[in-house]
Design a protein around this motif. Structure first.
Motif, PDB file in Angstrom:
ATOM      1  N   UNK A 108       0.478   0.745  10.663  1.00  0.00           N
ATOM      2  CA  UNK A 108      -0.038   2.415  10.838  1.00  0.00           C
ATOM      3  C   UNK A 108       1.089   3.334  11.232  1.00  0.00           C
ATOM      4  N   UNK A 109       1.615   2.716  12.260  1.00  0.00           N
ATOM      5  CA  UNK A 109       2.666   3.541  12.655  1.00  0.00           C
ATOM      6  C   UNK A 109       4.117   3.487  11.717  1.00  0.00           C
ATOM      7  N   UNK A 110       4.041   2.147  11.111  1.00  0.00           N
ATOM      8  CA  UNK A 110       5.127   2.099  10.035  1.00  0.00           C
ATOM      9  C   UNK A 110       5.062   2.958   9.099  1.00  0.00           C
ATOM     10  N   UNK A 111       3.776   3.076   8.565  1.00  0.00           N
ATOM     11  CA  UNK A 111       3.417   3.903   7.275  1.00  0.00           C
ATOM     12  C   UNK A 111       3.780   5.399   7.663  1.00  0.00           C
ATOM     13  N   UNK A 112       3.313   5.833   9.060  1.00  0.00           N
ATOM     14  CA  UNK A 112       3.539   7.147   9.236  1.00  0.00           C
ATOM     15  C   UNK A 112       5.229   7.323   9.429  1.00  0.00           C
ATOM     16  N   UNK A 113       5.848   6.538   9.988  1.00  0.00           N
ATOM     17  CA  UNK A 113       7.538   6.548  10.108  1.00  0.00           C
ATOM     18  C   UNK A 113       8.024   6.718   8.626  1.00  0.00           C
ATOM     19  N   UNK A 114       7.420   5.617   7.735  1.00  0.00           N
ATOM     20  CA  UNK A 114       7.871   5.694   6.388  1.00  0.00           C
ATOM     21  C   UNK A 114       7.873   6.882   5.583  1.00  0.00           C
ATOM     22  N   UNK A 115       6.610   7.101   5.574  1.00  0.00           N
ATOM     23  CA  UNK A 115       6.254   8.517   4.652  1.00  0.00           C
ATOM     24  C   UNK A 115       6.836   9.862   5.358  1.00  0.00           C
ATOM     25  N   UNK A 116       6.915   9.838   6.718  1.00  0.00           N
ATOM     26  CA  UNK A 116       7.536  11.388   7.111  1.00  0.00           C
ATOM     27  C   UNK A 116       9.091  10.947   7.187  1.00  0.00           C
ATOM     28  N   UNK A 117       9.502  10.012   7.003  1.00  0.00           N
ATOM     29  CA  UNK A 117      10.911   9.867   7.047  1.00  0.00           C
ATOM     30  C   UNK A 117      11.675  10.192   5.594  1.00  0.00           C
ATOM     31  N   UNK A 118      10.973   9.471   4.601  1.00  0.00           N
ATOM     32  CA  UNK A 118      11.460   9.482   3.350  1.00  0.00           C
ATOM     33  C   UNK A 118      11.419  11.186   2.598  1.00  0.00           C
ATOM     34  N   UNK A 119      10.025  11.680   2.990  1.00  0.00           N
ATOM     35  CA  UNK A 119       9.859  13.013   2.617  1.00  0.00           C
ATOM     36  C   UNK A 119      10.065  14.033   3.377  1.00  0.00           C
TER      37      UNK A 119
END
Length: 232
Positions: free
Chosen positions: A114-125
């Motif tokens: 879940x932390x990985x998903x948060x980091x992924x989406x907030x980083x790229x967008x």
């Protein structure tokens, strides 16, 4: 003749831009293009991303972010099954496709994905604004590179060990400073990792985000899939 003159002017402008801009100045210019009102730091809203992969099933994910309140939610629908992942401050909740919900904290191993998903989406967008985050190491030299037949000014970015080990390159249009490509390598071997082509834009709360992001392998240009930001 006019075409040749135009190309020469563009080449001269690009060379001059790369020679005169510092990396920090280039970063500020691209942030001014994508987030002219400085809205990212206080972003509170949602957007929906459709993932298409070769031969795969479409995945639709609605992302809800409230950065000041440290809230993240990714609600996903794929093949008729729904699931979600949510972080609120240090609390973590997520569900599986069988609707089982787990509640824990972000420090728990069960919350890693879940932390990985948060980091992924907030980083790229959140790019290019996220390049100002702590732990980001920006090469002070602005490079000039040609990618897929177009010339760009380029920032090379690495990260402190605690943040990440990949080497990133960000490609900006030399006239508008729009971010059009980014690329990462797993270390110095440039046949590793992937590159991402950004096409079109969607404006969300005054921020210009890429509408389509197409992913490819660096080693053979193999196509991986496309994230499409939906306007609903």
């Amino acid at each position: 003749m006019k075409t040749l003159i135009t190309l020469l002017v563009i080449s001269f402008t690009l060379t001059l831009t790369a020679q005169t801009l510092t990396a920090n100045q280039l970063l500020e210019k691209t942030i001014a293009y994508h987030d002219p009102q400085g809205n990212w730091e206080t972003f509170a809203g949602d957007f929906t991303v459709l993932l298409e992969t070769p031969g795969g099933k479409e995945r639709k994910t609605t992302i809800t972010l409230n950065l000041p309140e440290e809230y993240f939610n990714a609600s996903t629908l794929q093949d008729g099954k729904s699931s979600f992942r949510e972080i609120r401050n240090t609390n973590c909740r997520f569900s599986n496709e069988d609707t089982t919900t787990t509640e824990t904290t972000i420090s728990d191993e069960a919350c890693e994905r879940t932390v990985m998903f948060k980091n992924y989406y907030t980083y790229l967008y959140g790019l290019p604004m996220k390049l100002k985050d702590p732990g980001t190491l920006i090469d002070p030299i602005v490079q000039k590179k040609t990618f897929k037949g177009k010339e760009y000014v380029v920032l090379k970015v690495t990260y402190e060990e605690a943040v990440g080990s990949d080497i990133w390159q960000f490609y900006f249009d030399p006239a508008t400073y729009a971010m059009e490509v980014y690329q990462f390598f797993k270390g110095p071997d440039e046949t590793t990792g992937e590159y991402i082509l950004l096409t079109d834009e969607v404006e969300i709360q005054g921020i210009k985000m890429p509408k389509d992001r197409a992913w490819y392998y660096n080693k053979d240009n193999g196509y991986l899939g496309t994230d499409k930001l939906l306007q609903e």
